[in-house]
Design a protein around this motif. Structure first.
Motif, mmCIF file in Angstrom:
data_model
loop_
_atom_site.group_PDB
_atom_site.id
_atom_site.type_symbol
_atom_site.label_atom_id
_atom_site.label_comp_id
_atom_site.label_asym_id
_atom_site.label_seq_id
_atom_site.Cartn_x
_atom_site.Cartn_y
_atom_site.Cartn_z
ATOM 1 N N GLN A 217 90.417 30.470 32.425
ATOM 2 C CA GLN A 217 90.491 31.584 31.439
ATOM 3 C C GLN A 217 89.866 30.639 30.364
ATOM 4 O O GLN A 217 89.423 30.551 29.490
ATOM 5 N N LEU A 218 91.036 29.078 30.098
ATOM 6 C CA LEU A 218 91.439 28.600 29.129
ATOM 7 C C LEU A 218 90.263 27.120 29.631
ATOM 8 O O LEU A 218 89.649 27.365 28.665
ATOM 9 N N VAL A 219 89.467 27.728 30.470
ATOM 10 C CA VAL A 219 88.122 26.749 30.512
ATOM 11 C C VAL A 219 87.142 27.180 30.552
ATOM 12 O O VAL A 219 86.462 26.526 29.399
ATOM 13 N N LEU A 220 86.468 28.738 29.731
ATOM 14 C CA LEU A 220 85.643 29.581 29.718
ATOM 15 C C LEU A 220 85.869 29.888 28.715
ATOM 16 O O LEU A 220 84.747 29.826 27.490
ATOM 17 N N GLU A 221 87.133 29.530 28.025
ATOM 18 C CA GLU A 221 87.384 30.499 26.668
ATOM 19 C C GLU A 221 86.752 28.987 25.691
ATOM 20 O O GLU A 221 86.444 28.797 24.189
ATOM 21 N N GLN A 222 87.604 27.539 25.908
ATOM 22 C CA GLN A 222 87.581 26.551 25.570
ATOM 23 C C GLN A 222 86.344 25.349 26.150
ATOM 24 O O GLN A 222 85.582 24.238 24.884
ATOM 25 N N GLU A 224 82.709 25.799 25.695
ATOM 26 C CA GLU A 224 81.754 25.019 25.034
ATOM 27 C C GLU A 224 82.180 24.523 24.097
ATOM 28 O O GLU A 224 81.691 23.344 23.209
ATOM 29 N N THR A 225 83.476 24.418 23.400
ATOM 30 C CA THR A 225 84.009 24.090 21.940
ATOM 31 C C THR A 225 84.048 22.003 22.983
ATOM 32 O O THR A 225 83.913 21.555 21.662
ATOM 33 N N GLU A 226 84.378 22.356 23.773
ATOM 34 C CA GLU A 226 84.787 21.330 24.132
ATOM 35 C C GLU A 226 83.929 20.033 24.623
ATOM 36 O O GLU A 226 83.626 18.898 25.457
ATOM 37 N N ASP A 227 82.656 20.819 24.731
ATOM 38 C CA ASP A 227 81.390 20.097 25.305
ATOM 39 C C ASP A 227 81.194 19.872 26.970
ATOM 40 O O ASP A 227 81.096 18.939 27.759
ATOM 41 N N TRP A 228 82.441 21.050 27.910
ATOM 42 C CA TRP A 228 82.233 21.152 28.811
ATOM 43 C C TRP A 228 82.862 20.010 29.703
ATOM 44 O O TRP A 228 83.815 19.576 29.140
ATOM 45 N N PHE A 229 82.400 20.121 31.197
ATOM 46 C CA PHE A 229 82.793 18.337 31.273
ATOM 47 C C PHE A 229 82.316 16.979 31.004
ATOM 48 O O PHE A 229 82.728 16.421 31.962
ATOM 49 N N GLU A 230 82.054 16.803 29.586
ATOM 50 C CA GLU A 230 82.394 15.674 28.784
ATOM 51 C C GLU A 230 83.015 15.466 28.421
ATOM 52 O O GLU A 230 83.129 14.238 28.017
ATOM 53 N N SER A 231 84.210 16.526 28.835
ATOM 54 C CA SER A 231 85.451 16.315 28.576
ATOM 55 C C SER A 231 86.919 16.431 29.361
ATOM 56 O O SER A 231 86.912 16.974 30.148
ATOM 57 N N LEU A 232 87.357 15.232 29.061
ATOM 58 C CA LEU A 232 88.721 15.253 30.046
ATOM 59 C C LEU A 232 89.691 16.449 30.498
ATOM 60 O O LEU A 232 89.700 16.228 31.540
ATOM 61 N N TYR A 233 89.636 16.637 29.637
ATOM 62 C CA TYR A 233 90.885 17.878 29.368
ATOM 63 C C TYR A 233 90.308 18.684 29.667
ATOM 64 O O TYR A 233 90.572 19.460 31.279
ATOM 65 N N ILE A 234 89.167 19.293 29.895
ATOM 66 C CA ILE A 234 88.220 20.333 29.821
ATOM 67 C C ILE A 234 87.887 19.959 31.707
ATOM 68 O O ILE A 234 88.243 21.043 32.721
ATOM 69 N N ASN A 235 87.901 18.945 32.339
ATOM 70 C CA ASN A 235 87.531 18.659 33.505
ATOM 71 C C ASN A 235 89.072 18.900 34.200
ATOM 72 O O ASN A 235 89.563 19.283 36.031
ATOM 73 N N PHE A 236 90.706 18.107 33.747
ATOM 74 C CA PHE A 236 91.249 18.666 34.534
ATOM 75 C C PHE A 236 91.915 20.088 34.305
ATOM 76 O O PHE A 236 92.905 20.867 35.398
ATOM 77 N N PHE A 237 91.994 20.969 33.768
ATOM 78 C CA PHE A 237 91.602 22.123 33.675
ATOM 79 C C PHE A 237 91.394 22.268 34.987
ATOM 80 O O PHE A 237 90.908 24.413 35.665
ATOM 81 N N THR A 238 90.031 22.594 35.520
ATOM 82 C CA THR A 238 88.832 23.094 35.763
ATOM 83 C C THR A 238 89.573 22.861 36.847
ATOM 84 O O THR A 238 89.193 23.661 38.144
ATOM 85 N N LEU A 239 90.450 21.625 37.397
ATOM 86 C CA LEU A 239 90.835 20.590 38.932
ATOM 87 C C LEU A 239 91.945 21.897 39.132
ATOM 88 O O LEU A 239 92.533 22.657 40.312
ATOM 89 N N MET A 240 92.862 22.306 37.829
ATOM 90 C CA MET A 240 93.506 23.337 38.442
ATOM 91 C C MET A 240 93.695 24.564 38.358
ATOM 92 O O MET A 240 94.393 25.045 38.967
#
Length: 523
Positions: A217-222, A224-240
């Protein structure tokens, strides 16, 4: 079962709570700009006001069956109403953005239980012959809530201040708490149930659910704001999310007493199909409510309140149609015949909207397509719900209701995330395509620039200023045309999802003669 005055007080209480929870999923969207100014927050920070509520919701919904069994449904429902009400007050009194985010998360924990448990209470309130009517009343809240949120929010923001979008929950929550104490009772099965010892609770399942579904849910909500997989933190929570979801599915399929019994999906083909259709319903419901206000406000210049009023008639039609659809199902019309009509109507709505989108569109151009949307949604929600739960009884019913609720919520999150990303990226691509055909050496372009320059000069601008204004105006025209093309494509994409669901109707099993949905023990 309840009768007379008590029955309808319970109905008013739970539908009111269900509406509150769903309205709060969308009401804050129109107040984010004011929050940014008053709380000195950036756009990225204020997006967490929406995200925190959704994350808490989607974690709690699948666990409501277990929590109601463990603590008693009435106790759990009363606690959730009070928690939601207190959190609403604290949200309105927040003095900085992270206070508001924290209180919104707490509000989401209470709100997730309101929707799922309201459905179970309505089921126990009505006798089996009126089961479809109880589901119809619940459906009114599910369909109307997200739609009237922007209307109510726009009115409050335009006439009062943003804290009042939270304060309006307080008197309703207090009234609902009083009615819950006085009128709502646990069914006998829950009253006689022995709470599970702490050591036997599926703590690993709870942890993996929070990790997997919360991260998703965090990845889906945030994203677009974080430019998806260009963001290290989105990549981390995608893995989680992947680790958590895979671990959660494995745990719940192998545990003796799982927190969410996923095996119920393998025992009912209709439930498995219904879960997927719930995802599509959530996708279409939330995505269409998301994209239409953006188009109206960005391209047509409508206010949030104007846009909300446009959505209102279709939402009210859905609400009024729910009991009618309930009577149809109660009268023996199979859901597998109603659902294709609903999916087809929603596709027609999406196609119709794509043809109505233009720079000169007015309110009258959207009235009938949105009425058609309301009609189509009424033919989808109740048949999907009753089909999913047909032939399921006891604890399985509670697990099934929680699962379909979570999946519908995730469908909405996927819809908003996918549509938001598609809009941003397609506008850029379409702009490049249109700009490639606009050349300063093209006679039509030169003629248009000369006309614009002359127009600005006639208003008192010098030649150089008028020429610069003409270039800017031409760029604005290109951007507006690009946006219109992209919004039309977006509605067609939403419609395509519904059209692709039609072959699934061939897999739906008709109930056996005399088979009924036993939901009296749900949650």
């Amino acid at each position: 079962m309840e009768t007379g005055f008590t029955k309808w007080i319970i109905v008013i209480t739970v539908v009111m709570c269900c509406l509150l929870e769903l309205i709060d999923t969308s009401i804050v969207n129109v107040a984010l700009t004011q929050m940014m100014g008053n709380l000195s927050a950036t756009q990225q920070e204020v997006s967490w006001v929406v995200a925190s509520y959704g994350i808490a919701n989607v974690i709690v919904i699948p666990m409501t069956g277990f929590l109601a069994e463990q603590f008693g449904r009435k106790n759990y429902y009363l606690f959730s109403v009070i928690l939601f009400t207190v959190a609403s007050m604290l949200c309105g009194q927040s003095t900085n953005i992270w206070e508001l985010v924290a209180f919104r998360f707490i509000q989401g924990i209470g709100g997730g239980a309101l929707m799922a448990t309201s459905q179970a209470i309505l089921i126990d309130t009505f006798p089996p012959k009126q089961l479809a009517l109880g589901q119809a009343l619940f459906g009114m809240g599910v369909i109307i809530g997200p739609t009237i949120g922007p209307t109510l929010g726009g009115y409050i923001v335009d006439n009062y201040d943003w804290p009042w979008i939270f304060y309006v929950n307080v008197p309703v929550g207090i009234l609902a708490s009083i009615f819950t104490v006085l009128f709502i009772r646990d069914p006998e099965r829950i009253r006689n149930a022995i709470p599970r010892p702490l050591r036997e609770i599926d703590w690993a399942g709870i942890f993996l659910l929070i990790l997997g579904v919360g991260s998703l849910q965090l990845v889906l909500e945030q994203g677009e704001t974080e430019d998806w997989f260009e963001s290290l933190y989105i990549n981390f929570f995608t893995l989680m999310a992947v680790v958590g979801m895979v671990g959660f599915i494995w745990r719940e399929l192998t545990a003796e007493q799982p927190i969410v019994d996923l095996r119920v999906l393998t025992r009912s083909r209709n439930l498995a199909i219904g879960a997927f259709l719930s995802f599509i319903l959530g996708f279409g419901l939330f995505a269409s409510v998301f994209v239409f206000p953006i188009f109206c406000q960005r391209i047509l210049g409508f206010t949030a309140e104007q846009t909300g009023y446009l959505l209102l008639p279709g939402a009210l039609l859905s609400g009024f149609m729910m009991p009618v659809v309930g009577k149809m199902i109660q009268g023996g019309v199979p859901q597998k015949y109603i659902l294709p009509v609903g999916f087809t109507i929603f596709f027609i709505f999406s196609y119709w909207m794509s043809t109505q989108i233009s720079p000169t569109a007015g309110e009258s151009d959207f009235f009938w397509p949105l009425i058609l949307r309301g009609f189509g949604l009424a033919l989808l929600f109740l048949p999907i719900t009753t089909m999913s739960l047909s032939g399921i009884s006891g604890k399985d019913a509670g697990q099934a209701a929680g699962l379909t609720g979570m999946i519908r919520q995730l469908g909405g999150s996927f819809g908003v995330a996918l549509v938001g990303t598609y809009l941003e990226r397609s506008i850029a691509q379409n702009r490049e395509g249109i700009s490639a055909n606009v050349s300063l050496y093209d006679p039509e372009t030169q003629q248009r620039l000369q006309g614009l320059t002359a127009s600005f000069m006639s208003k008192g601008a010098s030649f150089l200023d008028a020429q610069q204004q003409a270039y800017a105006a031409l760029g604005g025209m290109i951007m507006k045309q690009t946006s219109i093309i992209t919004y039309a494509q977006t509605f067609l994409m939403i419609g395509a999802f519904f059209l692709l669901c039609l072959p699934l109707m061939l897999l739906v099993q008709r109930p056996k003669p005399g088979e009924k949905v036993d939901l009296n023990a749900a949650h």
